[in-house]
Design an enzyme around this catalytic site. Structure first.
Site, mmCIF file in Angstrom:
data_model
loop_
_atom_site.group_PDB
_atom_site.id
_atom_site.type_symbol
_atom_site.label_atom_id
_atom_site.label_comp_id
_atom_site.label_asym_id
_atom_site.label_seq_id
_atom_site.Cartn_x
_atom_site.Cartn_y
_atom_site.Cartn_z
ATOM 1 N N SER A 146 0.855 -1.193 0.000
ATOM 2 C CA SER A 146 0.000 0.000 0.000
ATOM 3 C C SER A 146 0.883 1.233 0.000
ATOM 4 C CB SER A 146 -0.885 0.013 1.253
ATOM 5 O OG SER A 146 -1.482 1.287 1.448
ATOM 6 N N TYR A 160 -1.425 -0.458 10.140
ATOM 7 C CA TYR A 160 -1.563 -0.864 8.742
ATOM 8 C C TYR A 160 -0.318 -0.460 7.961
ATOM 9 C CZ TYR A 160 -3.682 -1.278 4.071
ATOM 10 O OH TYR A 160 -3.967 -1.609 2.761
#
Length: 263
Positions: A146, A160
């Protein structure tokens, strides 16, 4: 077809593939001729997707698997080894979860949730698949990372981002360690992509407008836009690319300052 642009005769495992980006990756891999095994935690979604792929004539099989469970990961890889005669060409570590909170509000369960799903599962799948990838003579690992692992995206939460940054580093390490075994490793780092998981973000007008104002292309990504890059990295045409984290983000990570209007 030029063999550089074909996956005919090759085999692949895609985790978390019954929906979203994983589903799009399977469609793209199958379109290039690969035989694919997928796993997903949802039996309902998995069976629905398998029926859809069967109607399209794709060579896709599937297993229900909770990737946070070590025994289930081992069982899945035994299935893959049996299906593909002890060989695997492509491993796509696609599974990912997110609980967005301020750092001071995360508790031990949140930490375990992110690490076990996003990082430990991918790490263990790489270990388990290594002998199969090596035996195939042509192995490619792709991690779904990501932009949160490249730059700070506060709305996604620090846990995350931590796990995605770790995947980027794992791709670099494996690229160097396993090159001698004929295995390449890369990571793909998307911006926000239109999936069920991202709806919490895209339905918040202020968050969406804030993100798009920093994204030169002025929009979120589509699952098939990510899938096309993932599959390219698995093709023989990409045989000299390894250890890279490639952002597919509409320009988010290179945006500095501009007074010019967005696209």
């Amino acid at each position: 077809m030029d063999k550089r642009w074909s996956l005919q005769g090759m085999t692949a495992l895609v985790t978390g593939a019954a929906s979203g980006i994983g589903y799009a990756i399977v469609e793209e891999l199958a379109g290039f001729g690969a035989r694919i095994h997928v796993c997903d935690i949802s039996e309902t979604l998995l069976n629905q997707s398998l029926r859809e792929w069967e109607k399209k004539g794709f060579q896709v099989s599937g297993s229900v698997c909770d990737v946070t469970s070590r025994p289930e990961r081992e069982k899945l890889m035994q299935t893959v080894s049996s299906l593909f005669d002890g060989k695997l060409n492509i491993l796509v570590n696609n599974v990912g979860v997110l609980r967005a909170k301020p750092t001071t509000e995360y508790v031990a369960d949140d930490f375990t949730f992110h690490i076990s799903t996003n990082l430990e599962a991918a790490y263990h799948f790489c270990q388990l698949s290594h002998p199969l990838l090596k035996t195939s003579g042509y192995g490619s690992i792709v991690f779904l990372s990501s932009v949160s692992g490249v730059v700070s995206i506060t709305d996604c939460g620090s846990l995350y981002g931590l796990t995605k940054g770790a995947l980027n580093q794992l791709a670099r390490n494996l690229a160097c360690e396993w090159a001698k075994d004929g295995i390449r490793a890369n990571a793909v780092a998307p911006n926000v992509v239109k999936t069920a998981q991202s709806q919490f973000f895209l339905q918040d007008v202020s968050k969406k407008e804030g993100l798009f104002s920093r994204t030169p292309l002025g929009r979120s990504g589509e699952p098939n836009e990510v899938a096309s890059l993932v599959v390219f990295l698995c093709l023989p045409a990409a045989s000299y690319i390894t250890g890279q984290t490639i952002c597919i983000d509409g320009g988010l990570t290179v945006y500095g300052f501009s007074s010019q209007p967005q696209a």
